[in-house]
Design an enzyme around this catalytic site. Sequence first.
Site, short mmCIF file in Angstrom:
data_model
loop_
_atom_site.label_atom_id
_atom_site.label_comp_id
_atom_site.label_asym_id
_atom_site.label_seq_id
_atom_site.Cartn_x
_atom_site.Cartn_y
_atom_site.Cartn_z
CD GLU A 365 -2.53 1.25 2.70
OE1 GLU A 365 -3.60 1.86 2.73
OE2 GLU A 365 -2.06 0.63 3.68
CG ASP A 439 11.25 -3.00 3.71
OD1 ASP A 439 10.12 -3.14 4.22
OD2 ASP A 439 11.50 -3.30 2.52
NE ARG A 441 8.07 -2.98 2.14
CZ ARG A 441 8.41 -2.78 0.88
NH1 ARG A 441 7.48 -2.56 -0.02
NH2 ARG A 441 9.68 -2.80 0.51
#
Length: 536
Positions: A365, A439, A441
């Site tokens: 997203e 990061d 994610r």
Amino acid sequence: MDRVLLSSQLSSQTVVNTRVQQGSGGINSIGFAVIRKGSLKLRCYAIGGLGGGENLNDPLKESNNGPVLQGFNGSSASFRTVGAKITQETGDFFVSDAEGDPDKPTDGFSSIDEAIGALHEGKFVIAVDDESGDNEGDLVMAATLADPESIAFMIRNGSGIISVGMKEEDLTRLMIPMMSPIAEIEDISAAASTVTVDARVGISTGVSAADRAKTIFTLASPDSKPTDLRRPGHIFPLKYRNGGVLKRAGHTEASVDLVALAGLRPVSVLSTVINPVDGSMAGMPVLKQMALEHDIPIVSIADLIRYRRKREKLVELIAVSRLPTKWGLFRAYCYQSKLDGTEHIAVAKGDIGDGEDVLVRVHSECLTGDILGSARCDCGNQLDLAMQLIDKAGRGVLVYLRGHEGRGIGLGQKLRAYNLQDDGHDTVQANVELGLAVDSREYGIGAQILRDMGVRTMRLMTNNPAKFVGLKGYGLAVVGRVPVISPITKENQRYLETKRTKMGHVYGSDLPGNVPEEFLNPDDIAGDQDEDDTHN
């Protein structure tokens, strides 16, 4: 039409053939193969942006950063990238054995059932987070069964730091806070450390094996109270992330999952194994030698993920709808995470059928890029290109993962990072300056969605190798990588270059297999046959 520049210093027996196409809708692609002695050594594709225009740099630039292909000195090219190499993939990025038996251990490892049995009997297990041994291996046992002798063994063979994996409800009950002052923003790639503790009574300095065993017992007891602990101390509690290895493939989650599967209270003890020769983290040879000498099962976290994935499902399909889009007609699937209630969407084109060789994009997203058309990143362009490619292929899936805004830091923090970038920081430096993960994610939920939709093997549209690793253990195989190369603008040029140089993003696609006809010409074929006849 785009051009490719190949200035190579290759051996006389190496042939580089190229093919350039301009497709409908302004989609451009280039393919080339490297053939040595008639055998395909490398096959690469690069896919261009959504048409030309003033926002593109020159389509092809000579690169000052080295060869097109690793190991080929003097070659240089760039396909709508900032001096970027078209980087050869390695086998490390490919996930094999897509189906098989999820309960069958990786070669050279013990089964998860063996590990569960050992933990139930109060014995050790070694958990390794990478089968190649590139990462660490931890000694693991159940906290409720720990004693001074077992803790002494961990101290002798480990780093000396003894950690205890605990669920959030137990940490809350015992009022053990997180070590980081930014508790609401967590780096999911790192262990979630709390403040250290000691038992308040029944110990001396807290450092001996007996003292640490007492503290561990206190942490593991459901009857303990906050006043039973003092802070700081010599034991390092770690917060288990809900969902375990299906949410984060880490040692904390693996250790607690294994202990819970053994039918014991979900509190684990773990310590990183150290190489006794040089004090570095032990690699696979040292770990396997220890396992052999002490009869300790050694398991792969990827095997544990497969084991749990076979038995559990953490996403639920809640709605399906026909979805006409500007790219074409798709089907939309809404999945809800059982971990946190987040709703994710997947769109599919065509019949997934047997799930083999499906064109797939797992997209994070990005409201600013995907919706508002931000020029700071390439997210919107990648989404646009991926949807076009799936529509053109007539078969494929795009999974849109919510909660990944700003590589996991959230919308507000991303805007703060933008301000730092305007002051001269790159995208990595900005996150670090804010005290945030570069990061954070994770792709486990996306992998489960793909599995539920019937995908088994895929051609993954990505420039990010982390996505290959993130899919491992979910019964999915990546059989090829399709790079998603988007237009370079003045605003996103430094961002794209930083992702390449600091975050390991790669360009090009290594697809194993026989040499395709489009990469061969009659001279190559004749030359190969002549050479074969000579050897016969």
